[in-house]
Design an enzyme around this catalytic site. Structure first.
Site, PDB file in Angstrom:
ATOM      1  N   ASN A  98      23.204  44.021  40.561  1.00  0.00           N
ATOM      2  CA  ASN A  98      24.537  43.762  41.120  1.00  0.00           C
ATOM      3  C   ASN A  98      24.353  42.810  42.282  1.00  0.00           C
ATOM      4  O   ASN A  98      23.389  42.962  43.047  1.00  0.00           O
ATOM      5  CB  ASN A  98      25.162  45.045  41.688  1.00  0.00           C
ATOM      6  CG  ASN A  98      25.705  45.936  40.603  1.00  0.00           C
ATOM      7  OD1 ASN A  98      25.629  45.601  39.423  1.00  0.00           O
ATOM      8  ND2 ASN A  98      26.240  47.074  41.000  1.00  0.00           N
ATOM      9  N   LYS A 484      53.597  41.981  51.212  1.00  0.00           N
ATOM     10  CA  LYS A 484      52.819  43.237  51.126  1.00  0.00           C
ATOM     11  C   LYS A 484      53.728  44.422  51.435  1.00  0.00           C
ATOM     12  O   LYS A 484      53.690  45.432  50.743  1.00  0.00           O
ATOM     13  CB  LYS A 484      51.641  43.248  52.104  1.00  0.00           C
ATOM     14  CG  LYS A 484      50.422  42.440  51.745  1.00  0.00           C
ATOM     15  CD  LYS A 484      49.591  42.966  50.601  1.00  0.00           C
ATOM     16  CE  LYS A 484      50.053  42.418  49.299  1.00  0.00           C
ATOM     17  NZ  LYS A 484      49.610  41.155  48.832  1.00  0.00           N
TER      18      LYS A 484
HETATM   19  C1  F6R Z   1      50.871  40.528  45.208  1.00  0.00           C
HETATM   20  C2  F6R Z   1      50.227  40.046  44.006  1.00  0.00           C
HETATM   21  C3  F6R Z   1      50.954  39.066  43.163  1.00  0.00           C
HETATM   22  C4  F6R Z   1      49.977  38.071  42.557  1.00  0.00           C
HETATM   23  C5  F6R Z   1      50.706  37.166  41.556  1.00  0.00           C
HETATM   24  C6  F6R Z   1      49.774  36.126  40.985  1.00  0.00           C
HETATM   25  O1  F6R Z   1      50.111  41.466  45.894  1.00  0.00           O
HETATM   26  O2  F6R Z   1      49.129  40.454  43.682  1.00  0.00           O
HETATM   27  O3  F6R Z   1      51.947  38.412  43.883  1.00  0.00           O
HETATM   28  O4  F6R Z   1      49.411  37.317  43.573  1.00  0.00           O
HETATM   29  O5  F6R Z   1      51.232  37.938  40.515  1.00  0.00           O
HETATM   30  O6  F6R Z   1      48.699  36.725  40.377  1.00  0.00           O
HETATM   31  P1  F6R Z   1      47.342  35.965  40.141  1.00  0.00           P
HETATM   32  O7  F6R Z   1      46.715  35.709  41.450  1.00  0.00           O
HETATM   33  O8  F6R Z   1      46.542  36.897  39.277  1.00  0.00           O
HETATM   34  O9  F6R Z   1      47.684  34.710  39.422  1.00  0.00           O
END
Ligand code: F6R
Length: 607
Positions: A98, A484
């Site tokens: 790891n 958040k």
């Molecule tokens: C909030 C959160 C989402 C993701 C969004 C994009 O805590 O996790 O707003 O940031 O759905 O997701 P990814 O980064 O996986 O493209």
């Protein structure tokens, strides 16, 4: 991160290894494998995909033996595949690992120069070669061979090794990645995490940095790398299985908030060159001299990382940068072409809107670089190159460690571009790289002082709205703090550029409205103080994120969350942390399901 298990005793190893790996499944993985030995050469079985695939293979091959090691892999170097799955076997040496080997490029080149042939793309196989070489060079014991191998390795690792030449023993070593021994009646277990041990024993011994252990039928012998013997008694773990999965934290989100210093250090590892004032972004050629513009595309939290990325890229490289919501970009008629670099940011690497936006940009001639936490993800495959974040799997739905790891990756990219456009001198590059390297330690300080926000949270749990204000590079952090809080506390929260307050939202302020003001020392400090005075004059309750030692903010705020001083471009990596803890604490105070908030999914693969 990946999971490790090991066993040496009187029972059949394979079922114990498989059930240990099952207990680590919650961590996420893309392939799995075991090595089992019974005095004869070990049998290594590996499969890409779910554990069920490996279990089927084990059922067919029925490996027998009382000694074994196993692994679930979360790809970092090399895509998920049978060949890249662990254990790696070189000569008689079987090894699982790891972590990240920093100097893997150099070591691989050197070993290839010695006519050693590699069967995988991993950094792990290099360590197996080094141990095999040490044994061939005459190392008298396996522990000595592992010690010799590790003297050439730089990086973070937990490794576990078996050798056909030294049956009936396992050697393991730890540096920055966790490893724990389970002490049973004439048997010893080994794992990267406690949950894999609990069905067998509650007496555990956590290895510490720079320790190496030899497990034999006679028991365990722990040593420092220099050979000094370590005397430490096992400790009894009282956690139940659910607590153990969370490393003793009540929720995955809190565990992941606390994993951020490690996630940042791993993302910077082997890429940040403080002496040379530079950063490597791997094999992708950004062609900085030709770039007309950088366009950052993402959704949600990753979009907020993109907003910080704009400041970093414009500030360090002097290249104009734009940030777009992927869901908007893909349905516009975007003006984009061959002189533009698109940076698609996505922790999951599979968000449908981001994927489509990248494809749209590439179809118009732009080149694309993916910033993703998942190796070989759809977004990485759809791009010309990838700069991976090494945050490890994130289980809490609300993203925390992936966000700050994205900020670290964007800082690396901006530094890399800045040195190539010439905007950053060697001296300025060194200064920035050195500050960036200090971020994990500063984050540890934020985590230590932020402690328990349950009092503030109790008082905020009953409000219906919260305003987050920030300026400059901390404006995206106001947006992220608000997101958040919304996600897990279900309280309406809005992030606003502090200077915009007087253009509307000031009408909302009264004594029932908490206002979170992000006001670290820096170019916008005085301006934010004036905005804060406007809030104060209307009896707003102020929660300030401030630089340590800021007495003035302390005197005008109801609550102060302190962060260490840092150059403005790196402040978001610190200022976001207390806001994550605040959101977490409010959600806990409200009794919400923190890790699985209502209506949200970890990865959004629909439009
Ligand atoms: C909030 C959160 C989402 C993701 C969004 C994009 O805590 O996790 O707003 O940031 O759905 O997701 P990814 O980064 O996986 O493209």
């Amino acid at each position: 991160m990946c999971g490790i298990v090991g066993y040496l005793g009187d029972k059949e190893a394979a079922p114990i290894l498989l059930s240990g790996l099952r207990r680590l499944e919650y961590r996420g993985y893309d392939s799995a494998g075991i090595a089992v030995a019974n005095g004869a050469p070990s049998t290594v079985l590996r499969r890409r995909g779910k554990l069920a695939e490996l279990e089927r293979l084990v059922a067919t091959e029925t490996p027998h033996g009382n000694v074994g090691i196993g692994h679930t892999r979360w790809a970092t170097h090399g895509r998920p595949s049978d060949e890249n799955a662990h254990p790696h076997k070189v000569g008689g040496v079987s090894l699982v690992h790891n972590g990240i080997i920093e100097n893997h490029v150099d070591l691989r080149r050197r070993l290839q120069g010695e006519a050693r042939v590699f069967k995988s793309e991993t950094d792990t196989e290099i360590v197996a070669h080094l141990v095999d070489r040490a044994l061939r060079d005459g190392a008298p014991t396996l522990i000595e061979a592992v010690r010799m191998a590790l003297s050439e390795v730089r990086g973070a690792y937990a490794i576990v090794v078996m050798s056909d030449d030294h049956p009936e023993q396992i050697v393991a070593a730890k540096n920055a990645s966790p490893l724990v021994l389970g002490i049973g009646e004439s048997e010893t277990f080994l794992a990267s995490d406690v949950p894999a041990l609990l069905e067998h024993t509650r007496d555990v011994l956590f290895l510490e940095e720079g320790e190496i252990v030899e497990i034999t039928r006679g028991g365990v012998r722990v040593e420092r790398m220099d050979g000094r013997v370590v005397e430490r008694s096992p400790r009894r773990i009282e956690w139940d299985a659910a607590q153990a999965e969370k490393g003793g934290y009540p929720h995955f989100m809190l565990k992941e908030i606390h994993e951020q210093p490690r996630a940042i250090a791993d993302t910077l590892r082997g890429r940040l060159d403080v002496e040379g004032g530079d950063a490597s972004i791997g094999t992708f050629d950004a062609d900085a001299g030709r770039l007309r513009r950088v366009v950052l595309l993402a959704c949600g939290t990753s979009y907020h990382a993109g907003l910080v990325g704009k400041f970093l890229i414009e500030g360090l490289a002097g290249i104009p940068a734009e940030v777009d919501l992927a869901s908007e970009f893909r349905y516009r008629d975007p003006v984009i072409g061959p002189d533009d670099l698109v940076v698609g940011i996505s922790q999951s690497g599979e968000t449908a809107d981001t994927l489509a936006a990248i494809k749209e940009a590439r179809s118009r001639g732009a080149r694309a670089l993916a910033i993703s936490n998942v190796v070989d993800s759809a977004i990485a495959r759809a791009s010309d190159g990838a700069l991976y974040t090494y945050a490890g799997p994130e289980i809490g739905v609300a993203s925390t460690k992936c966000f700050t790891a994205q900020l670290a990756a964007l800082a690396l990219l901006a530094l890399h571009l800045g040195r190539r456009t010439g905007k950053l001198s060697l001296e300025a590059g060194r200064a920035f790289a050195s500050e960036l390297q200090q971020i994990p330690a500063k984050m540890e300080r934020v985590l230590a002082v932020s402690g328990d926000l349950s009092d503030v949270a109790q008082r905020s749990a009953s409000v219906s709205d919260v305003l987050f204000l920030g300026r400059g590079v901390n404006y995206p952090i106001a947006l992220e703090g608000a997101l958040k809080l919304k996600e897990i506390s279900y309280i309406h929260a809005e992030g606003y550029a502090a200077g915009e307050m007087k253009h509307g939202p000031i009408a909302l302020i009264d004594d029932g409205m908490p206002v979170v003001v992000i006001a670290p020392m820096g170019p916008s400090y005085e301006k934010v103080l004036s905005n804060l005075a406007e809030v104060k004059a209307r009896d707003g309750r102020i929660i300030a994120v401030a630089t340590e030692g800021d007495k003035h903010l302390r005197s005008v705020s109801d609550v102060v969350l302190s962060v260490p001083d840092a150059p403005p471009l790196l402040q978001p990596l610190l200022t976001v942390v207390p806001l994550q803890i605040l959101a977490y604490s409010v959600a806990v105070a409200k009794g919400n399901d923190v890790d699985q908030p209502r209506n949200l999914a970890k990865s959004v693969t629909v439009e």
